[in-house]
Design an enzyme around this catalytic site. Structure first.
Site, PDB file in Angstrom:
ATOM      1  N   TYR A  72       0.834  -1.213   0.000  1.00 29.32           N
ATOM      2  CA  TYR A  72       0.000   0.000   0.000  1.00 29.32           C
ATOM      3  C   TYR A  72       0.869   1.264   0.000  1.00 29.32           C
ATOM      4  O   TYR A  72       1.860   1.354   0.727  1.00 29.32           O
ATOM      5  CB  TYR A  72      -0.946   0.019   1.205  1.00 29.32           C
ATOM      6  N   SER A  77      -7.075 -13.265  -0.018  1.00 24.90           N
ATOM      7  CA  SER A  77      -7.825 -12.130  -0.545  1.00 24.90           C
ATOM      8  C   SER A  77      -7.966 -12.322  -2.050  1.00 24.90           C
ATOM      9  O   SER A  77      -7.014 -12.742  -2.720  1.00 24.90           O
ATOM     10  CB  SER A  77      -7.051 -10.838  -0.248  1.00 24.90           C
ATOM     11  N   TRP A 102     -13.890  -5.260   0.787  1.00 25.38           N
ATOM     12  CA  TRP A 102     -13.146  -4.033   0.449  1.00 25.38           C
ATOM     13  C   TRP A 102     -13.901  -3.187  -0.562  1.00 25.38           C
ATOM     14  O   TRP A 102     -14.733  -3.693  -1.310  1.00 25.38           O
ATOM     15  CB  TRP A 102     -11.716  -4.323  -0.001  1.00 25.38           C
ATOM     16  N   SER A 109     -12.223   5.514   4.434  1.00 23.66           N
ATOM     17  CA  SER A 109     -12.073   6.959   4.676  1.00 23.66           C
ATOM     18  C   SER A 109     -11.066   7.245   5.786  1.00 23.66           C
ATOM     19  O   SER A 109     -10.954   6.487   6.746  1.00 23.66           O
ATOM     20  CB  SER A 109     -13.433   7.550   5.074  1.00 23.66           C
TER      21      SER A 109
HETATM   22  N1  NAP Z   1      -7.706  -6.861  -0.674  1.00 27.14           N
HETATM   23  C1  NAP Z   1      -7.709  -6.003  -1.667  1.00 27.14           C
HETATM   24  O1  NAP Z   1      -7.387  -6.343  -2.824  1.00 27.14           O
HETATM   25  C2  NAP Z   1      -8.122  -4.593  -1.408  1.00 27.14           C
HETATM   26  C3  NAP Z   1      -8.333  -3.710  -2.482  1.00 27.14           C
HETATM   27  C4  NAP Z   1      -8.721  -2.396  -2.186  1.00 27.14           C
HETATM   28  C5  NAP Z   1      -8.889  -2.002  -0.863  1.00 27.14           C
HETATM   29  N2  NAP Z   1      -8.645  -2.885   0.148  1.00 27.14           N
HETATM   30  C6  NAP Z   1      -8.818  -2.480   1.565  1.00 27.14           C
HETATM   31  O2  NAP Z   1     -10.123  -1.956   1.713  1.00 27.14           O
HETATM   32  C7  NAP Z   1     -10.042  -0.649   2.292  1.00 27.14           C
HETATM   33  C8  NAP Z   1     -11.195   0.172   1.810  1.00 27.14           C
HETATM   34  O3  NAP Z   1     -11.133   0.327   0.389  1.00 27.14           O
HETATM   35  P1  NAP Z   1     -11.467   1.724  -0.246  1.00 27.14           P
HETATM   36  O4  NAP Z   1     -10.549   2.746   0.324  1.00 27.14           O
HETATM   37  O5  NAP Z   1     -11.523   1.575  -1.714  1.00 27.14           O
HETATM   38  O6  NAP Z   1     -12.935   1.952   0.401  1.00 27.14           O
HETATM   39  P2  NAP Z   1     -14.187   2.792  -0.001  1.00 27.14           P
HETATM   40  O7  NAP Z   1     -14.872   3.084   1.283  1.00 27.14           O
HETATM   41  O8  NAP Z   1     -14.934   2.132  -1.083  1.00 27.14           O
HETATM   42  O9  NAP Z   1     -13.612   4.147  -0.631  1.00 27.14           O
HETATM   43  C9  NAP Z   1     -12.959   5.093   0.159  1.00 27.14           C
HETATM   44  C10 NAP Z   1     -12.904   6.379  -0.633  1.00 27.14           C
HETATM   45  O10 NAP Z   1     -14.228   6.898  -0.711  1.00 27.14           O
HETATM   46  C11 NAP Z   1     -14.215   8.239  -0.237  1.00 27.14           C
HETATM   47  N3  NAP Z   1     -15.455   8.518   0.490  1.00 27.14           N
HETATM   48  C12 NAP Z   1     -15.921   7.909   1.604  1.00 27.14           C
HETATM   49  N4  NAP Z   1     -17.097   8.443   1.992  1.00 27.14           N
HETATM   50  C13 NAP Z   1     -17.358   9.425   1.115  1.00 27.14           C
HETATM   51  C14 NAP Z   1     -18.435  10.343   0.987  1.00 27.14           C
HETATM   52  N5  NAP Z   1     -19.448  10.366   1.869  1.00 27.14           N
HETATM   53  N6  NAP Z   1     -18.403  11.217  -0.054  1.00 27.14           N
HETATM   54  C15 NAP Z   1     -17.385  11.197  -0.931  1.00 27.14           C
HETATM   55  N7  NAP Z   1     -16.317  10.336  -0.858  1.00 27.14           N
HETATM   56  C16 NAP Z   1     -16.322   9.462   0.157  1.00 27.14           C
HETATM   57  C17 NAP Z   1     -13.022   8.321   0.702  1.00 27.14           C
HETATM   58  O11 NAP Z   1     -12.567   9.655   0.792  1.00 27.14           O
HETATM   59  P3  NAP Z   1     -12.266  10.354   2.234  1.00 27.14           P
HETATM   60  O12 NAP Z   1     -11.016   9.730   2.778  1.00 27.14           O
HETATM   61  O13 NAP Z   1     -12.103  11.782   1.844  1.00 27.14           O
HETATM   62  O14 NAP Z   1     -13.453  10.133   3.106  1.00 27.14           O
HETATM   63  C18 NAP Z   1     -12.024   7.414   0.026  1.00 27.14           C
HETATM   64  O15 NAP Z   1     -11.308   8.110  -0.981  1.00 27.14           O
HETATM   65  C19 NAP Z   1      -8.642  -0.136   1.919  1.00 27.14           C
HETATM   66  O16 NAP Z   1      -8.164   0.838   2.816  1.00 27.14           O
HETATM   67  C20 NAP Z   1      -7.846  -1.416   2.020  1.00 27.14           C
HETATM   68  O17 NAP Z   1      -7.494  -1.634   3.386  1.00 27.14           O
HETATM   69  C21 NAP Z   1      -8.294  -4.172  -0.105  1.00 27.14           C
END
Ligand code: NAP
Length: 302
Positions: free
Chosen positions: A55, A160, A211, A267
């Protein structure tokens, strides 16, 4: 307050909502602010944190470890999930020509040792193989897991983005149950509800981790027809359910799945984490769940 739940037979207890740290490098926080954020979500009961070696171009674990080192007592209050097997090429790895996967024993063990150094901890609670790897030799992975377990460096293992068959293959070589399959679950992507991934999790009474529940933010910003339809339906459900935002509706929608996924919050804003925690009070009917399905697919059920 978020509760801890057992995620698999012989598995660890993790918080029902997990804080993801993939984007920590984008949050613009100094180490003290990162520590404050960590303490705040731990106080809400979100005690499990999700990482991966890669990451932030191999930087996120180090950023987290830097914050944790400011108050080592927090380590006892959290559960750390991290991952390995993706080999990114970039400025830190100029010897690599393309991104690829490596699930060899040598790489798994070296990656864990690197994660421990970066996170500044002695032990990882759950290690996941990050991606299904066509060259994964399950016997060799089992050997790596056994060494990491006996040395105390890793307590539990999972995967995963694995197919159900890949999950079963690796499981067939292990003494202890794999504790999760961390997969993409959101209203724009139904792959794991249709390819048997979540059926297998339910069969094994093993809870997946979800995720990008918010589609990485595209639920709010997507402009294609599917995203617009889904957003409209989520807005309607928000009113019906008395939710304060559509992300709360989505978390309730993810939790409605009978394999009981643990949603990972992406977030870095504590008010959005609080909102996710409040979503645990919401429940949805089967018909409401399928309204999101229909909006996403653009047609009714068969
Ligand atoms: N295993 C895998 O292959 C894999 C792949 C991807 C992710 N992951 C894990 O899953 C976690 C979550 O994934 P993700 O970050 O993609 O999650 P997500 O919750 O789908 O997206 C987060 C993004 O959405 C934005 N967001 C959240 N609430 C919002 C709102 N009300 N209005 C506008 N934008 C909003 C956030 O911005 P703000 O920060 O500004 O709120 C952030 O940029 C990652 O941190 C990681 O640990 C795993």
């Amino acid at each position: 307050m978020v509760q801890k739940v057992s995620i698999a037979p012989q598995g660890p207890n993790l918080s029902e909502l997990v804080q993801g740290y993939w984007r920590v490098g984008d949050w613009g926080m100094n180490p003290h602010q990162r520590l404050d954020f960590l303490k705040q979500h731990v106080d809400l009961g979100v005690t499990t944190v999700d990482h991966a070696d890669i990451y932030g171009n191999y930087e996120c674990e180090r950023l987290f470890g830097e914050a944790l080192a400011l108050d080592k007592s927090i380590r006892q209050q959290i559960e750390i999930v991290t991952k390995c097997n993706i080999m990114l090429c970039g400025d830190k790895t100029p010897e690599r020509k393309v991104n690829h996967y490596n699930s060899s024993k040598q790489h798994i063990v070296a990656s864990v040792e690197n994660s421990l150094r970066n996170l500044q901890v002695e032990n990882i609670d759950v290690l996941l193989l990050h991606r299904a790897d066509a060259l994964m030799d399950a016997d060799e992975v089992a050997d790596a897991f056994a060494d990491l377990k006996s040395s105390g460096k890793v307590s539990h293992f999972g995967v995963s983005n694995f197919t159900p068959r890949g999950f079963e293959l690796l499981q067939s070589r292990l003494d202890a149950p794999l504790v999760t399959n961390q997969v993409e679950i959101n209203p724009l992507n139904f792959d794991v509800t249709e390819d048997g991934t979540l059926d297998l999790m339910q069969t094994l009474r093993t809870r997946p981790m979800a995720w990008s529940c918010l589609g990485g933010g595209s639920i709010f910003s997507g402009t294609n027809e599917q995203a617009v339809r889904v957003r409209e339906e989520l807005e309607a459900l928000k009113e019906e359910l008395g939710a304060s935002s559509i992300d709360q509706v989505i978390y309730a929608w993810v939790r409605k799945l009978p394999s009981k996924p643990l949603a990972i919050i992406g977030s870095g804003k504590i008010e959005r984490v609080e909102s996710a925690v409040k979503s645990l009070e919401l429940t949805m009917t089967n018909e409401q769940w399928y309204r999101v399905w229909i909006a996403s697919k653009g047609h009714g059920v068969p």
